[in-house]
Design a protein around this motif. Sequence first.
Motif, PDB file in Angstrom:
ATOM      1  N   ASN A  79       9.206   2.771  14.303  1.00 46.31           N
ATOM      2  CA  ASN A  79       7.804   2.833  13.886  1.00 46.31           C
ATOM      3  C   ASN A  79       7.657   2.630  12.381  1.00 46.31           C
ATOM      4  O   ASN A  79       6.693   2.019  11.923  1.00 46.31           O
ATOM      5  N   ILE A  80       8.613   3.130  11.620  1.00 45.78           N
ATOM      6  CA  ILE A  80       8.580   2.932  10.170  1.00 45.78           C
ATOM      7  C   ILE A  80       9.021   1.514   9.819  1.00 45.78           C
ATOM      8  O   ILE A  80       8.349   0.784   9.095  1.00 45.78           O
ATOM      9  N   GLY A  81      10.173   1.103  10.348  1.00 42.69           N
ATOM     10  CA  GLY A  81      10.753  -0.172   9.960  1.00 42.69           C
ATOM     11  C   GLY A  81       9.931  -1.381  10.356  1.00 42.69           C
ATOM     12  O   GLY A  81       9.831  -2.356   9.590  1.00 42.69           O
ATOM     13  N   LEU A  82       9.315  -1.353  11.537  1.00 42.15           N
ATOM     14  CA  LEU A  82       8.568  -2.511  12.018  1.00 42.15           C
ATOM     15  C   LEU A  82       7.272  -2.755  11.249  1.00 42.15           C
ATOM     16  O   LEU A  82       6.614  -3.771  11.458  1.00 42.15           O
ATOM     17  N   ARG A  83       6.891  -1.851  10.382  1.00 39.28           N
ATOM     18  CA  ARG A  83       5.700  -2.055   9.558  1.00 39.28           C
ATOM     19  C   ARG A  83       5.954  -3.066   8.439  1.00 39.28           C
ATOM     20  O   ARG A  83       5.012  -3.627   7.879  1.00 39.28           O
ATOM     21  N   PHE A  84       7.202  -3.301   8.096  1.00 37.26           N
ATOM     22  CA  PHE A  84       7.521  -4.169   6.970  1.00 37.26           C
ATOM     23  C   PHE A  84       7.545  -5.630   7.420  1.00 37.26           C
ATOM     24  O   PHE A  84       8.561  -6.306   7.374  1.00 37.26           O
ATOM     25  N   THR A  85       6.385  -6.098   7.875  1.00 39.19           N
ATOM     26  CA  THR A  85       6.260  -7.461   8.366  1.00 39.19           C
ATOM     27  C   THR A  85       6.283  -8.453   7.207  1.00 39.19           C
ATOM     28  O   THR A  85       6.037  -8.093   6.042  1.00 39.19           O
ATOM     29  N   LYS A  86       6.552  -9.702   7.546  1.00 39.63           N
ATOM     30  CA  LYS A  86       6.621 -10.737   6.517  1.00 39.63           C
ATOM     31  C   LYS A  86       5.297 -10.909   5.778  1.00 39.63           C
ATOM     32  O   LYS A  86       5.295 -10.996   4.537  1.00 39.63           O
ATOM     33  N   PRO A  87       4.124 -10.943   6.486  1.00 39.17           N
ATOM     34  CA  PRO A  87       2.855 -11.055   5.742  1.00 39.17           C
ATOM     35  C   PRO A  87       2.629  -9.902   4.762  1.00 39.17           C
ATOM     36  O   PRO A  87       2.119 -10.115   3.659  1.00 39.17           O
ATOM     37  N   LEU A  88       3.009  -8.689   5.168  1.00 41.85           N
ATOM     38  CA  LEU A  88       2.843  -7.554   4.271  1.00 41.85           C
ATOM     39  C   LEU A  88       3.748  -7.694   3.051  1.00 41.85           C
ATOM     40  O   LEU A  88       3.330  -7.447   1.914  1.00 41.85           O
ATOM     41  N   LEU A  89       4.986  -8.131   3.264  1.00 38.08           N
ATOM     42  CA  LEU A  89       5.916  -8.294   2.152  1.00 38.08           C
ATOM     43  C   LEU A  89       5.466  -9.409   1.221  1.00 38.08           C
ATOM     44  O   LEU A  89       5.595  -9.289  -0.006  1.00 38.08           O
ATOM     45  N   VAL A  90       4.922 -10.508   1.795  1.00 40.13           N
ATOM     46  CA  VAL A  90       4.428 -11.603   0.969  1.00 40.13           C
ATOM     47  C   VAL A  90       3.246 -11.131   0.122  1.00 40.13           C
ATOM     48  O   VAL A  90       3.152 -11.439  -1.073  1.00 40.13           O
ATOM     49  N   HIS A  91       2.339 -10.377   0.743  1.00 39.62           N
ATOM     50  CA  HIS A  91       1.175  -9.877   0.014  1.00 39.62           C
ATOM     51  C   HIS A  91       1.590  -8.948  -1.126  1.00 39.62           C
ATOM     52  O   HIS A  91       0.970  -8.946  -2.199  1.00 39.62           O
ATOM     53  N   ALA A  92       2.634  -8.164  -0.884  1.00 46.34           N
ATOM     54  CA  ALA A  92       3.060  -7.172  -1.874  1.00 46.34           C
ATOM     55  C   ALA A  92       4.075  -7.721  -2.867  1.00 46.34           C
ATOM     56  O   ALA A  92       4.470  -7.001  -3.784  1.00 46.34           O
ATOM     57  N   ALA A  93       4.484  -8.976  -2.722  1.00 44.22           N
ATOM     58  CA  ALA A  93       5.580  -9.512  -3.534  1.00 44.22           C
ATOM     59  C   ALA A  93       5.276  -9.436  -5.027  1.00 44.22           C
ATOM     60  O   ALA A  93       6.140  -9.048  -5.824  1.00 44.22           O
ATOM     61  N   ARG A  94       4.048  -9.801  -5.414  1.00 43.62           N
ATOM     62  CA  ARG A  94       3.729  -9.795  -6.840  1.00 43.62           C
ATOM     63  C   ARG A  94       3.749  -8.397  -7.430  1.00 43.62           C
ATOM     64  O   ARG A  94       4.029  -8.221  -8.619  1.00 43.62           O
ATOM     65  N   SER A  95       3.414  -7.416  -6.610  1.00 48.06           N
ATOM     66  CA  SER A  95       3.388  -6.030  -7.099  1.00 48.06           C
ATOM     67  C   SER A  95       4.678  -5.286  -6.797  1.00 48.06           C
ATOM     68  O   SER A  95       4.762  -4.083  -7.067  1.00 48.06           O
ATOM     69  N   LEU A  96       5.664  -5.993  -6.243  1.00 43.69           N
ATOM     70  CA  LEU A  96       6.895  -5.316  -5.815  1.00 43.69           C
ATOM     71  C   LEU A  96       7.583  -4.563  -6.949  1.00 43.69           C
ATOM     72  O   LEU A  96       7.994  -3.413  -6.756  1.00 43.69           O
ATOM     73  N   PRO A  97       7.751  -5.139  -8.144  1.00 41.74           N
ATOM     74  CA  PRO A  97       8.407  -4.370  -9.219  1.00 41.74           C
ATOM     75  C   PRO A  97       7.683  -3.067  -9.541  1.00 41.74           C
ATOM     76  O   PRO A  97       8.330  -2.026  -9.749  1.00 41.74           O
ATOM     77  N   VAL A  98       6.342  -3.109  -9.566  1.00 42.23           N
ATOM     78  CA  VAL A  98       5.570  -1.896  -9.864  1.00 42.23           C
ATOM     79  C   VAL A  98       5.732  -0.878  -8.740  1.00 42.23           C
ATOM     80  O   VAL A  98       5.904   0.326  -8.994  1.00 42.23           O
ATOM     81  N   VAL A  99       5.669  -1.356  -7.485  1.00 45.01           N
ATOM     82  CA  VAL A  99       5.797  -0.456  -6.343  1.00 45.01           C
ATOM     83  C   VAL A  99       7.172   0.200  -6.326  1.00 45.01           C
ATOM     84  O   VAL A  99       7.294   1.421  -6.143  1.00 45.01           O
ATOM     85  N   VAL A 100       8.217  -0.600  -6.530  1.00 42.94           N
ATOM     86  CA  VAL A 100       9.577  -0.058  -6.526  1.00 42.94           C
ATOM     87  C   VAL A 100       9.760   0.936  -7.668  1.00 42.94           C
ATOM     88  O   VAL A 100      10.309   2.031  -7.487  1.00 42.94           O
ATOM     89  N   ALA A 101       9.282   0.554  -8.862  1.00 40.92           N
ATOM     90  CA  ALA A 101       9.424   1.440 -10.022  1.00 40.92           C
ATOM     91  C   ALA A 101       8.674   2.749  -9.807  1.00 40.92           C
ATOM     92  O   ALA A 101       9.204   3.832 -10.097  1.00 40.92           O
ATOM     93  N   SER A 102       7.437   2.665  -9.309  1.00 51.58           N
ATOM     94  CA  SER A 102       6.655   3.886  -9.093  1.00 51.58           C
ATOM     95  C   SER A 102       7.299   4.771  -8.037  1.00 51.58           C
ATOM     96  O   SER A 102       7.297   6.010  -8.152  1.00 51.58           O
ATOM     97  N   THR A 103       7.860   4.153  -6.996  1.00 52.80           N
ATOM     98  CA  THR A 103       8.536   4.932  -5.951  1.00 52.80           C
ATOM     99  C   THR A 103       9.748   5.662  -6.506  1.00 52.80           C
ATOM    100  O   THR A 103       9.946   6.856  -6.245  1.00 52.80           O
ATOM    101  N   LEU A 104      10.547   4.958  -7.291  1.00 53.68           N
ATOM    102  CA  LEU A 104      11.742   5.572  -7.865  1.00 53.68           C
ATOM    103  C   LEU A 104      11.370   6.675  -8.861  1.00 53.68           C
ATOM    104  O   LEU A 104      12.028   7.719  -8.925  1.00 53.68           O
ATOM    105  N   ILE A 105      10.299   6.444  -9.638  1.00 54.66           N
ATOM    106  CA  ILE A 105       9.854   7.476 -10.586  1.00 54.66           C
ATOM    107  C   ILE A 105       9.385   8.715  -9.841  1.00 54.66           C
ATOM    108  O   ILE A 105       9.718   9.847 -10.222  1.00 54.66           O
TER     109      ILE A 105
END
Length: 361
Positions: free
Chosen positions: A259-285
Amino acid sequence: MAGQPARSVMRWGVGSASARQWLKLVVLSVVICGFLLWMHAPAALLLGPLLAGVILAANGGKVVFPVSLFVVSQGVIGCLIARMVPVSIVGDILGHWPLFTVGVLAVVAASSLLGWVMGRLRLLPGTTALWGSSPGAASIMTIMAEDYGADVRLVAFMQYFRVLAVAAAAALVAHLFGVDTSAHAPSAIVWFPPVDAWPLAETAALAIAAPYLAKVLRIPAGAFLVPMVIGIVLVHFGLMRIELPTWLLAGAYAFVGWNIGLRFTKPLLVHAARSLPVVVASTLILIALCGAVAGLLVLGAGVDPLTAYLATSPGGIDSVAIISAASGGDVSFVMAMQTVRLLAVLFLGPPLTRFLAMRAT
């Protein structure tokens, strides 16, 4: 917690294409689980399906299954915790309320501050940063985000990426600070142990009926919490014995992970690609800030590092419960603090986020 399944995974698939997707998902889950078990990784039966779901969904795969299976799986996890947590959990909360208050409010404050800073710096559009940084209750925050002008797809990505990252980090911390992991070797697992039919039937009834009751009463995260609370009471008074064979737990872990893993669809990842560094950084922080709160619990209250980290982890309550049960932490303490924080987020999160959103913009 991880939230309800996405709409794209709510019906049984039919036809050979669906069968191939299911086969890929199951085989990939078995392979990854086997590797993680060989590595003596904690909660391998959860992380294996979770990673398999991410890989399949990110490569355009799609698997459909009924909501009811996921809900019952949450009920099974609730029964598992009920078997492990004593009824004295309420006394633990009341007896250590200053510790719980500080721990819960510190995590909520850290996540809110991080979201506010990102909003002020315009690192993410609108109020997305605030809703995406809210700890726990991922499905509720995602739904409410749309009503307040946030980018709901990016909020969903932030929320569920954090659940994934927290699960991986918690497994790592469990490996570093947990009990002797040799006890979790693959050769020690008995997949089909002898079971008592009547306790198994009682457990199945609780796992099915309690989530339905939670839905009728509209209790947030009730599919997990209601069977846990009812199970603790019934077990404490000797009214039932919870029977959970390995194959049943493995199935429940799989559906929660998928249920968690299947949410990471390709369209969602493409949409989030530009913000990926911010998302990853904020998650790690955020994980690091919660780790700092855990460090305060270790130094100030003498809580062991594994228990402190799991108790303050800003991820899904069901995945943290599985990792806690598999890694040797103080399950009672972990679930008490996670439950208190979940309630705090449900009641304080929306008004606090709206308050900060007005000032961030």
